[in-house]
Structures are given as C-alpha cells and as structure tokens.
Design a protein around this motif. Structure first.
Motif, PDB file in Angstrom:
ATOM      1  N   PRO A  28       0.834  -1.202   0.000  1.00 40.60           N
ATOM      2  CA  PRO A  28       0.000   0.000   0.000  1.00 40.60           C
ATOM      3  C   PRO A  28       0.870   1.253   0.000  1.00 40.60           C
ATOM      4  CG  PRO A  28      -0.822  -1.606   1.586  1.00 40.60           C
ATOM      5  CD  PRO A  28       0.493  -2.117   1.098  1.00 40.60           C
ATOM      6  N   GLN A  29       0.403   2.270  -0.730  1.00 44.24           N
ATOM      7  CA  GLN A  29       1.156   3.511  -0.832  1.00 44.24           C
ATOM      8  C   GLN A  29       0.921   4.369   0.408  1.00 44.24           C
ATOM      9  OE1 GLN A  29       3.076   3.973  -3.848  1.00 44.24           O
ATOM     10  NE2 GLN A  29       2.534   1.820  -3.789  1.00 44.24           N
ATOM     11  N   ASP A  30       1.991   4.997   0.883  1.00 44.26           N
ATOM     12  CA  ASP A  30       1.858   5.887   2.020  1.00 44.26           C
ATOM     13  C   ASP A  30       1.089   7.145   1.643  1.00 44.26           C
ATOM     14  OD1 ASP A  30       3.254   4.178   3.651  1.00 44.26           O
ATOM     15  OD2 ASP A  30       5.198   5.038   3.128  1.00 44.26           O
ATOM     16  N   GLY A  31       1.342   7.642   0.439  1.00 43.49           N
ATOM     17  CA  GLY A  31       0.681   8.858  -0.008  1.00 43.49           C
ATOM     18  C   GLY A  31      -0.504   8.518  -0.871  1.00 43.49           C
ATOM     19  N   PRO A  32      -1.269   9.531  -1.244  1.00 45.77           N
ATOM     20  CA  PRO A  32      -2.433   9.306  -2.084  1.00 45.77           C
ATOM     21  C   PRO A  32      -2.039   9.020  -3.516  1.00 45.77           C
ATOM     22  CG  PRO A  32      -2.105  11.652  -1.716  1.00 45.77           C
ATOM     23  CD  PRO A  32      -1.095  10.948  -0.877  1.00 45.77           C
ATOM     24  N   GLY A  33      -3.024   8.558  -4.295  1.00 45.86           N
ATOM     25  CA  GLY A  33      -2.782   8.349  -5.722  1.00 45.86           C
ATOM     26  C   GLY A  33      -2.623   6.886  -6.028  1.00 45.86           C
ATOM     27  N   PRO A  34      -2.415   6.558  -7.283  1.00 41.15           N
ATOM     28  CA  PRO A  34      -2.379   5.171  -7.717  1.00 41.15           C
ATOM     29  C   PRO A  34      -1.048   4.527  -7.420  1.00 41.15           C
ATOM     30  CG  PRO A  34      -1.971   6.618  -9.571  1.00 41.15           C
ATOM     31  CD  PRO A  34      -2.226   7.496  -8.390  1.00 41.15           C
ATOM     32  N   GLY A  35      -1.083   3.213  -7.244  1.00 42.01           N
ATOM     33  CA  GLY A  35       0.144   2.448  -7.154  1.00 42.01           C
ATOM     34  C   GLY A  35       0.719   2.247  -8.534  1.00 42.01           C
ATOM     35  N   PRO A  36       1.941   1.755  -8.652  1.00 43.01           N
ATOM     36  CA  PRO A  36       2.590   1.646  -9.944  1.00 43.01           C
ATOM     37  C   PRO A  36       1.909   0.690 -10.899  1.00 43.01           C
ATOM     38  CG  PRO A  36       3.859   0.519  -8.219  1.00 43.01           C
ATOM     39  CD  PRO A  36       2.809   1.312  -7.538  1.00 43.01           C
ATOM     40  N   GLU A  37       1.141  -0.289 -10.346  1.00 45.95           N
ATOM     41  CA  GLU A  37       0.545  -1.266 -11.239  1.00 45.95           C
ATOM     42  C   GLU A  37      -0.550  -0.687 -12.126  1.00 45.95           C
ATOM     43  OE1 GLU A  37       0.358  -1.143  -7.991  1.00 45.95           O
ATOM     44  OE2 GLU A  37      -1.371  -2.189  -7.163  1.00 45.95           O
ATOM     45  N   LEU A  38      -1.057   0.504 -11.800  1.00 51.00           N
ATOM     46  CA  LEU A  38      -2.092   1.116 -12.630  1.00 51.00           C
ATOM     47  C   LEU A  38      -1.523   2.049 -13.689  1.00 51.00           C
ATOM     48  CD1 LEU A  38      -5.069   1.983 -10.282  1.00 51.00           C
ATOM     49  CD2 LEU A  38      -4.881   0.158 -11.950  1.00 51.00           C
ATOM     50  N   THR A  39      -0.305   2.466 -13.520  1.00 50.92           N
ATOM     51  CA  THR A  39       0.241   3.457 -14.427  1.00 50.92           C
ATOM     52  C   THR A  39       1.337   2.923 -15.323  1.00 50.92           C
ATOM     53  OG1 THR A  39       1.782   4.159 -12.683  1.00 50.92           O
ATOM     54  CG2 THR A  39      -0.294   5.361 -12.865  1.00 50.92           C
ATOM     55  N   GLU A  40       1.955   1.825 -14.947  1.00 55.39           N
ATOM     56  CA  GLU A  40       3.005   1.268 -15.778  1.00 55.39           C
ATOM     57  C   GLU A  40       3.095  -0.229 -15.540  1.00 55.39           C
ATOM     58  OE1 GLU A  40       6.777   2.164 -12.819  1.00 55.39           O
ATOM     59  OE2 GLU A  40       6.208   3.684 -14.293  1.00 55.39           O
ATOM     60  N   GLY A  41       3.743  -0.947 -16.441  1.00 56.38           N
ATOM     61  CA  GLY A  41       3.880  -2.379 -16.292  1.00 56.38           C
ATOM     62  C   GLY A  41       2.610  -3.104 -16.668  1.00 56.38           C
ATOM     63  N   PRO A  42       2.471  -4.381 -16.269  1.00 49.94           N
ATOM     64  CA  PRO A  42       1.304  -5.180 -16.642  1.00 49.94           C
ATOM     65  C   PRO A  42       0.031  -4.654 -16.006  1.00 49.94           C
ATOM     66  CG  PRO A  42       2.642  -6.327 -15.002  1.00 49.94           C
ATOM     67  CD  PRO A  42       3.427  -5.124 -15.433  1.00 49.94           C
ATOM     68  N   GLN A  43      -1.096  -4.973 -16.640  1.00 51.94           N
ATOM     69  CA  GLN A  43      -2.386  -4.524 -16.129  1.00 51.94           C
ATOM     70  C   GLN A  43      -2.666  -5.155 -14.775  1.00 51.94           C
ATOM     71  OE1 GLN A  43      -5.658  -5.679 -18.573  1.00 51.94           O
ATOM     72  NE2 GLN A  43      -7.082  -4.249 -17.632  1.00 51.94           N
ATOM     73  N   LEU A  44      -3.292  -4.391 -13.903  1.00 51.74           N
ATOM     74  CA  LEU A  44      -3.659  -4.877 -12.581  1.00 51.74           C
ATOM     75  C   LEU A  44      -4.562  -6.096 -12.702  1.00 51.74           C
ATOM     76  CD1 LEU A  44      -3.851  -4.362  -9.456  1.00 51.74           C
ATOM     77  CD2 LEU A  44      -5.883  -3.013  -9.970  1.00 51.74           C
ATOM     78  N   THR A  45      -4.204  -7.171 -12.021  1.00 53.58           N
ATOM     79  CA  THR A  45      -5.040  -8.372 -12.035  1.00 53.58           C
ATOM     80  C   THR A  45      -5.629  -8.683 -10.668  1.00 53.58           C
ATOM     81  OG1 THR A  45      -3.101  -9.785 -11.654  1.00 53.58           O
ATOM     82  CG2 THR A  45      -3.783  -9.420 -13.955  1.00 53.58           C
ATOM     83  N   SER A  46      -4.982  -8.210  -9.589  1.00 51.92           N
ATOM     84  CA  SER A  46      -5.543  -8.430  -8.256  1.00 51.92           C
ATOM     85  C   SER A  46      -4.975  -7.392  -7.297  1.00 51.92           C
ATOM     86  CB  SER A  46      -5.219  -9.845  -7.750  1.00 51.92           C
ATOM     87  OG  SER A  46      -3.833  -9.964  -7.473  1.00 51.92           O
TER      88      SER A  46
END
Length: 480
Positions: A28-46
């Motif tokens: 989980p991210q300490d700050g707000p906003g999306p984690g890296p899996e939503l903005t780069e790399g493979p599509q979020l699966t879980s």
C-alpha cells in the motif's frame, strides 16, 4: 424457446479464460494516488479491497482513469455496499486533503475540488440507483460542504449534479411504474376470450399492423425502452452469491437485490415468443396461418437489418415452439427459404458463432454511424446474461490470498460497458401507439392453450397427442 434469467447449461462464455494469472500486489502507498501497477507495467489483475478503494480516491494531482472508475464502481458492490464505499472515499478525501482543519488550504482544495466533483458526477450518471439511499446523498453533500468555502461555484455544481440525478431517478421510477401497469394489463391466456367473444370482435396482429417494416420498428421501440431502464449494477446483483473465500457478510439482502428491470426484459422476450406463437395458432384456416408465419418471417428479417437481435430471436423461438412447428400442413404452404436463412444466423452451433459474428458487424457499424438508425445494436439478451453468468461462475471473486480478482471484473466491465453504450441510443422511428399497445396488452395463450389451438387446427398424429388433446379439451373447454 422462452428464456429464464440464468442457466448453467448449453452455453459457454467467449473471449475470457477462467484460468487467471494473479500478479503480486505492490505494498500500500503511504501517499495518495495510484500504485505503480495502474500506471506502468502489466495490467492490474488483483489487489486488496483497501488498495482498490485508494485508487478510486482523487487528489489534487491525481484522478483515476474513467475505465477504472466504472469497473470498480460496478464490481465493488460485491464486497462493500455503495453507501459504505462512498463513506470511505469521503473519509480518505477528508484525511488526505485535511478538510477537517481550519483554515483550509485554498489552493490545494481548488485543485482537488473539480476532481471529486467529477467522480461524483460519473457515479451519479452511471449508477443513479445507488443514490436512492439517503446515506449516499448525505455523504455527497457533506464532502461538498467541506470544500465549498474555497470556491462558491462548487455549490452550483453540486445542485446541478443533484438536479440531474433527481431527473434520472424520476425517469427510472416512471419506467418501473410503467412496467407494473403493462404487466397488470396483460392477460395470461387468450383461450377464454377467443371462445366467448364473437369472431368480428377478435383482433390479431395483421389487423393492427400489416407492414413488417413498421412492426419491426415498433418492436425496436419496445426493446430500447426496456434497455434504457436497466442499470449496470443489475448484472452484478443478478448473480450475487456468497463467495467461500469471502468471510464478510453479503452486501445485498433480498430487499436490496434489485434486478426488476433486467427480469422485466427477460419477461418481455418470453411474452414476444408466446405472442408470435399465439398469432400463428389462432387462425382457423390454414391459409391464414401460413400468411401470419410469412409475415413474422419478414418482420424477423427486418429486425436483423435494424440490428434488433433480441426481437429476432424471440420471433424465431416463437415459430420453433412445438405447437407451431407441428403444424406441418401449414408450413407446407409457407415459403421457408428466408426463415432458414434467419435460423442459420441465430444457430446455437459453435456458441452462437454466426450470431456473434453478426453482432460484431452491427457493433462496428454503430461505432462509425452518422445516424441513430445505424447506431442500433440490441443484443440477444439472454445470451448476454448467460455469458456474464458463466464469467461469474468460472472465476472466483477473491483469490486464495484474499485479494480481489480484478481481472475478472475488468472483463465483466467490458461486457457490461459495451451494453451500456448500446442502450443509450435513442430510437429513430416514430411511435405507433396502437401497435405498441397491442404488443404490450394483447392476451396470449398459455402453453396448454397453444397446444389446444394447434390440435384444433391440425389433428393429433399419434396416440400421445390424441390423449393430450382430449385432456386439454376437458380442462380448458369443459368438453369431453
């Protein structure tokens, strides 16, 4: 044949593998906003539910992608009631934007304000039924009240959103009330009226509308009217069940599991099947029955040309019901070449391969259309329901590690989202009130009534049929 809401046989889903490959979730991210899996790399699966909720929360610098908003708002109701989800979103906004402190950071809030308003706009426009609960509207107003001191235009925007929401809810309520009235006016068995009224009083479809093009257009009116009232959440709520990997309580009680519009649409399909069969079996003369069959073949062909596949399948199903198909002498008078072509298009072989090909063609036409006439795509609804049913049955909502199986819900959102695009098309054809009234209210035979009318028209051919004919004459007509 007439359809039920869901089935675990006959069909398999297409375009989706139940063997999902789960990805490792980032911490989980300490700050707000999306984690890296939503903005780069493979599509979020879980991901965990908490992480998915965090991804929904806008900040001064971040707003979730529209496809994510729709996917999560659609699927989250399996894990958390909408009012709880909105409450948590608002709590996170208050904490992250420090909306409980005085004075507010005006510059920061003015960057955040348009984004939370955008999220609430998308939520109210796509899932207006969620806001029938007072708690939802309460959370909505509370978060706006907190940011409004920084910009008075937020009040105006909030009032506009609520005004649009009230209009949508009023339209939904009106549609549901209309369905109740239609169901109250529809008779279940035409046999009584048929035997007690003099023939001149009897009405049939050809006396109401003898033009197949016009009838196909009026059927399209009925279809699009039904579709307009179906919310995307009904597809999820139709298959709500307890997930063995989910230790939380179900989000929907029997009272809250609202699928009335979806169920009403399936009932319309069944009604049209029986109406077609009734109109064919009712005439006493073979020549007239053949004329009615050929008329409905032409109506079905025009439905295909329009892109109205649901009415097309209902008409074909009605003509394939046993009381109709057994009328061999009648069918002998029919030019069946066009009918066989239509049957081929809706052939269930290969998981309805021919139909799915035609549907893709209609969908492509809709995407490039310049008029509402070309935008019409009305899918064979019961097959769409079965596709979603098998997607739901074939994949768990949660993975063994407790994460939400988000890849499943991305595919669910794709299927439902496509349907949502089709249902927004306005019908380009002029309404013919007398035809629409007949389609909704003309009495129809029950299955027993259809068989009796069929035997009365063409005598039974074997002992089983003779015994059934005798039984039906006794129970329905009171004759021996």
């Amino acid at each position: 044949m007439p359809q039920t809401l869901c089935s675990s046989t006959m069909f398999t889903p297409s375009g989706f593998s139940p063997h999902l490959v789960s990805s490792e979730e980032s911490p989980p991210q300490d700050g707000p906003g999306p984690g890296p899996e939503l903005t780069e790399g493979p599509q979020l699966t879980s991901a965990s539910l908490d992480t998915l909720i965090q991804h929904l929360v806008p900040t001064a610098e971040y707003y979730p992608e529209k496809v994510y908003v729709f996917t999560f708002l659609l699927s989250s109701r399996l894990f958390i009631p909408p009012h709880e989800l909105l409450s948590r979103v608002c709590q996170l906004c208050i904490k992250q934007q420090q909306l409980d402190q005085i004075p507010l950071d005006t510059v920061k809030v003015r960057k955040f304000g348009p984004k939370i308003l955008q999220l609430l706009t998308e939520w109210t426009e796509t899932f207006p039924s969620d806001f029938r609960e007072e708690q939802m509207v309460g959370h909505f107003k509370d978060i706006i009240h907190r940011i409004a001191p920084c910009d008075e235009t937020y009040w105006k925007t909030m009032n506009q959103i609520l005004q649009n929401l009230n209009q949508k809810l009023a339209s939904l309520n009106q549609g549901e009330e209309g369905l109740v009235k239609v169901n109250a006016c529809s008779a279940s068995d035409k046999m009584v009226a048929y035997k007690t009224k003099p023939p001149p009083i009897q009405k049939d479809i050809l006396s109401i509308c003898s033009d197949p093009f016009t009838l196909a257009q009026q059927l399209t009116h009925v279809e699009l009217e039904h579709l307009s009232h179906i919310g995307p959440e009904e597809f999820v709520q139709a298959f709500v069940q307890k997930d063995p990997l989910d230790t939380s309580q179900p989000c929907f009680s029997d009272q809250k599991k609202k699928t009335s519009n979806l169920e009403a649409y399936v009932k319309w399909f069944n009604r049209l099947c029986y109406l077609v069969a009734t109109e064919i079996c009712m005439p006493a003369k073979k020549k007239q029955r053949a004329l009615v069959i050929e008329f409905f073949i032409d109506v079905a062909r025009e439905c295909f040309n329009i892109g109205n596949f649901n009415s097309l399948m209902a008409i074909i199903s009605g003509m394939n019901m046993s009381p109709v198909s057994r009328l061999k002498k009648t069918w002998g008078k029919v030019k069946t070449a066009k009918f066989f072509i239509l049957e081929h298009q809706m052939d269930p072989t290969g998981n309805f391969y021919n139909y799915r090909t035609a549907l893709r063609g209609a969908a492509h036409r809709s995407q490039t259309a310049h008029s509402n006439r070309e935008k019409i795509v009305i899918p064979f609804f019961s097959l769409l329901i079965k596709d979603i049913y098998f997607l739901n049955e074939g994949c768990a909502n949660r993975l063994p590690n407790g994460h939400v199986n988000f890849e499943k819900f991305v595919e669910l959102a794709r299927q439902v989202g496509e349907f949502m695009t089709w249902k927004q098309v306005e019908c380009p054809f002029e309404e013919e009130r007398n035809i629409l009234h007949y389609l909704h209210t003309a009495p129809i035979f029950t299955e027993d009534g259809l068989y009796l009318a069929s035997y009365e028209s063409e005598s039974p051919e074997n002992q089983v049929e003779k015994d059934r004919w005798k039984s039906l004459r006794t129970t329905i007509l009171g004759k021996t």
